[in-house]
Design a protein around this motif. Structure first.
Motif, PDB file in Angstrom:
ATOM      1  N   ASN A  44       0.830  -1.195   0.000  1.00 25.66           N
ATOM      2  CA  ASN A  44       0.000   0.000   0.000  1.00 25.66           C
ATOM      3  C   ASN A  44       0.870   1.252   0.000  1.00 25.66           C
ATOM      4  O   ASN A  44       2.082   1.176   0.175  1.00 25.66           O
ATOM      5  CB  ASN A  44      -0.905  -0.003   1.235  1.00 25.66           C
ATOM      6  N   ASP A  45       0.228   2.391  -0.157  1.00 23.61           N
ATOM      7  CA  ASP A  45       0.931   3.675  -0.087  1.00 23.61           C
ATOM      8  C   ASP A  45       0.169   4.631   0.830  1.00 23.61           C
ATOM      9  O   ASP A  45       0.016   5.807   0.542  1.00 23.61           O
ATOM     10  CB  ASP A  45       1.135   4.271  -1.484  1.00 23.61           C
ATOM     11  N   ILE A  46      -0.270   4.121   1.977  1.00 20.76           N
ATOM     12  CA  ILE A  46      -1.082   4.898   2.913  1.00 20.76           C
ATOM     13  C   ILE A  46      -0.321   6.102   3.477  1.00 20.76           C
ATOM     14  O   ILE A  46       0.875   6.031   3.750  1.00 20.76           O
ATOM     15  CB  ILE A  46      -1.614   4.007   4.063  1.00 20.76           C
ATOM     16  N   LYS A  47      -1.060   7.191   3.608  1.00 18.10           N
ATOM     17  CA  LYS A  47      -0.616   8.392   4.332  1.00 18.10           C
ATOM     18  C   LYS A  47      -1.829   8.787   5.168  1.00 18.10           C
ATOM     19  O   LYS A  47      -2.851   9.194   4.604  1.00 18.10           O
ATOM     20  CB  LYS A  47      -0.235   9.505   3.365  1.00 18.10           C
ATOM     21  N   PRO A  48      -1.743   8.662   6.484  1.00 16.28           N
ATOM     22  CA  PRO A  48      -2.937   8.856   7.321  1.00 16.28           C
ATOM     23  C   PRO A  48      -3.335  10.313   7.520  1.00 16.28           C
ATOM     24  O   PRO A  48      -3.357  10.832   8.626  1.00 16.28           O
ATOM     25  CB  PRO A  48      -2.520   8.202   8.640  1.00 16.28           C
ATOM     26  N   GLU A  49      -3.658  10.981   6.426  1.00 19.51           N
ATOM     27  CA  GLU A  49      -4.115  12.366   6.466  1.00 19.51           C
ATOM     28  C   GLU A  49      -5.513  12.433   5.867  1.00 19.51           C
ATOM     29  O   GLU A  49      -5.760  11.872   4.794  1.00 19.51           O
ATOM     30  CB  GLU A  49      -3.162  13.249   5.656  1.00 19.51           C
ATOM     31  N   GLU A  71      -7.341  10.235  13.662  1.00 23.24           N
ATOM     32  CA  GLU A  71      -6.932  10.815  14.926  1.00 23.24           C
ATOM     33  C   GLU A  71      -5.827   9.909  15.440  1.00 23.24           C
ATOM     34  O   GLU A  71      -6.105   8.796  15.905  1.00 23.24           O
ATOM     35  CB  GLU A  71      -8.097  10.858  15.911  1.00 23.24           C
ATOM     36  N   PRO A  72      -4.561  10.339  15.338  1.00 20.38           N
ATOM     37  CA  PRO A  72      -3.447   9.472  15.710  1.00 20.38           C
ATOM     38  C   PRO A  72      -3.655   8.750  17.038  1.00 20.38           C
ATOM     39  O   PRO A  72      -4.091   9.346  18.027  1.00 20.38           O
ATOM     40  CB  PRO A  72      -2.263  10.438  15.776  1.00 20.38           C
ATOM     41  N   GLU A  73      -3.377   7.448  16.979  1.00 22.26           N
ATOM     42  CA  GLU A  73      -3.438   6.541  18.121  1.00 22.26           C
ATOM     43  C   GLU A  73      -4.846   6.360  18.680  1.00 22.26           C
ATOM     44  O   GLU A  73      -5.030   5.828  19.760  1.00 22.26           O
ATOM     45  CB  GLU A  73      -2.474   6.999  19.220  1.00 22.26           C
ATOM     46  N   ARG A  74      -5.873   6.816  17.941  1.00 24.34           N
ATOM     47  CA  ARG A  74      -7.242   6.671  18.396  1.00 24.34           C
ATOM     48  C   ARG A  74      -8.223   6.177  17.340  1.00 24.34           C
ATOM     49  O   ARG A  74      -9.013   5.290  17.586  1.00 24.34           O
ATOM     50  CB  ARG A  74      -7.739   8.013  18.951  1.00 24.34           C
ATOM     51  N   LEU A  75      -8.189   6.755  16.123  1.00 26.53           N
ATOM     52  CA  LEU A  75      -9.210   6.444  15.126  1.00 26.53           C
ATOM     53  C   LEU A  75      -8.647   6.556  13.717  1.00 26.53           C
ATOM     54  O   LEU A  75      -7.964   7.530  13.393  1.00 26.53           O
ATOM     55  CB  LEU A  75     -10.380   7.429  15.270  1.00 26.53           C
ATOM     56  N   LEU A  76      -8.949   5.558  12.895  1.00 29.21           N
ATOM     57  CA  LEU A  76      -8.610   5.602  11.479  1.00 29.21           C
ATOM     58  C   LEU A  76      -9.821   5.069  10.722  1.00 29.21           C
ATOM     59  O   LEU A  76     -10.305   3.971  11.004  1.00 29.21           O
ATOM     60  CB  LEU A  76      -7.379   4.748  11.180  1.00 29.21           C
ATOM     61  N   ARG A  77     -10.322   5.871   9.774  1.00 28.41           N
ATOM     62  CA  ARG A  77     -11.487   5.458   8.975  1.00 28.41           C
ATOM     63  C   ARG A  77     -11.189   5.783   7.519  1.00 28.41           C
ATOM     64  O   ARG A  77     -10.737   6.889   7.207  1.00 28.41           O
ATOM     65  CB  ARG A  77     -12.728   6.217   9.433  1.00 28.41           C
ATOM     66  N   TYR A  78     -11.423   4.803   6.645  1.00 27.58           N
ATOM     67  CA  TYR A  78     -11.228   5.062   5.220  1.00 27.58           C
ATOM     68  C   TYR A  78     -12.236   4.316   4.367  1.00 27.58           C
ATOM     69  O   TYR A  78     -12.795   3.303   4.771  1.00 27.58           O
ATOM     70  CB  TYR A  78      -9.801   4.769   4.767  1.00 27.58           C
ATOM     71  N   SER A  79     -12.467   4.875   3.179  1.00 24.88           N
ATOM     72  CA  SER A  79     -13.333   4.210   2.209  1.00 24.88           C
ATOM     73  C   SER A  79     -12.555   3.047   1.605  1.00 24.88           C
ATOM     74  O   SER A  79     -11.323   3.015   1.636  1.00 24.88           O
ATOM     75  CB  SER A  79     -13.774   5.186   1.119  1.00 24.88           C
ATOM     76  N   TRP A  80     -13.284   2.106   1.029  1.00 23.13           N
ATOM     77  CA  TRP A  80     -12.696   0.867   0.485  1.00 23.13           C
ATOM     78  C   TRP A  80     -13.439   0.565  -0.812  1.00 23.13           C
ATOM     79  O   TRP A  80     -14.636   0.296  -0.802  1.00 23.13           O
ATOM     80  CB  TRP A  80     -12.907  -0.237   1.515  1.00 23.13           C
ATOM     81  N   ARG A  81     -12.746   0.637  -1.956  1.00 27.50           N
ATOM     82  CA  ARG A  81     -13.375   0.389  -3.251  1.00 27.50           C
ATOM     83  C   ARG A  81     -12.468  -0.537  -4.056  1.00 27.50           C
ATOM     84  O   ARG A  81     -11.373  -0.164  -4.441  1.00 27.50           O
ATOM     85  CB  ARG A  81     -13.586   1.691  -4.002  1.00 27.50           C
ATOM     86  N   GLU A  82     -12.935  -1.742  -4.315  1.00 27.40           N
ATOM     87  CA  GLU A  82     -12.132  -2.704  -5.070  1.00 27.40           C
ATOM     88  C   GLU A  82     -12.249  -2.443  -6.560  1.00 27.40           C
ATOM     89  O   GLU A  82     -13.312  -2.140  -7.062  1.00 27.40           O
ATOM     90  CB  GLU A  82     -12.564  -4.134  -4.745  1.00 27.40           C
ATOM     91  N   ARG A  83     -11.115  -2.574  -7.250  1.00 28.83           N
ATOM     92  CA  ARG A  83     -11.047  -2.393  -8.697  1.00 28.83           C
ATOM     93  C   ARG A  83     -10.291  -3.579  -9.294  1.00 28.83           C
ATOM     94  O   ARG A  83      -9.214  -3.911  -8.826  1.00 28.83           O
ATOM     95  CB  ARG A  83     -10.272  -1.126  -9.052  1.00 28.83           C
ATOM     96  N   PRO A  84     -10.829  -4.188 -10.364  1.00 29.92           N
ATOM     97  CA  PRO A  84     -10.096  -5.278 -11.015  1.00 29.92           C
ATOM     98  C   PRO A  84      -8.939  -4.718 -11.839  1.00 29.92           C
ATOM     99  O   PRO A  84      -8.954  -3.551 -12.237  1.00 29.92           O
ATOM    100  CB  PRO A  84     -11.148  -5.926 -11.923  1.00 29.92           C
TER     101      PRO A  84
END
Length: 168
Positions: A44-49, A71-84
């Protein structure tokens, strides 16, 4: 999980909760440092911003994500969309997101971290919209366990917490 949390959980969601001996700082790193996240999930190439886009690489395509909350060390939420992958015809029965309407059918992955009295982490993972996605956010680890009372056929990686900690 409380009765209220259970009633608020969508029928197409899966949830996993566990107590980890390591502090939220270490668990956060395993969720947000690309090499550490790849060690237990996928490249992956995650950047938690908030607003940041990243992708998980799979052999048969990719999973496009956008950070919705961090929110560092508390919460991470992201969308998830699969692509073939280009030229890889998806099976509509196993990859319903590969339709023209898929932008309306994203799922959401949420990691909530709470420090325990002992200094460890209570980790809660919720994948909302899971029934519309071919692979849950934490299923890359291989070992599976049924968790969702709404739909016992939905699965999640049972060894994910150990892999998270080993990665960090």
């Amino acid at each position: 999980m409380t009765a209220k949390q259970h009633s608020e959980m969508a029928a197409d969601s899966i949830e996993f909760e566990c107590e980890l001996p390591d502090p939220p700082e270490k668990v956060w790193r395993a969720l947000t440092v690309p090499d550490l996240l790849a060690a237990w999930m996928m490249p992956n190439d995650i950047k938690p911003e908030i607003g940041g886009r990243f992708a998980f690489a799979k052999a048969d395509g990719q999973i496009e994500c956008e950070i919705l909350d961090a929110e560092p060390e508390r919460l991470l939420r992201y969308s998830w969309r699969e692509r073939p992958a280009p030229g890889n015809a998806a099976d509509p029965l196993t990859s319903p997101l590969d339709s023209p309407m898929d932008s309306l059918m994203d799922s959401i992955v949420t990691f909530t971290l709470d420090r325990t009295v002992s200094g460890g982490t209570h980790l809660r993972i919720v994948h909302d919209g899971f029934a519309r996605v071919a692979t849950p956010a934490v299923a890359g680890a291989g070992c599976r366990l049924s968790l969702n009372a709404h739909n016992p056929r939905q699965t999640i990686a049972a060894n994910t917490p150990r892999l998270i900690l080993r990665a960090a």
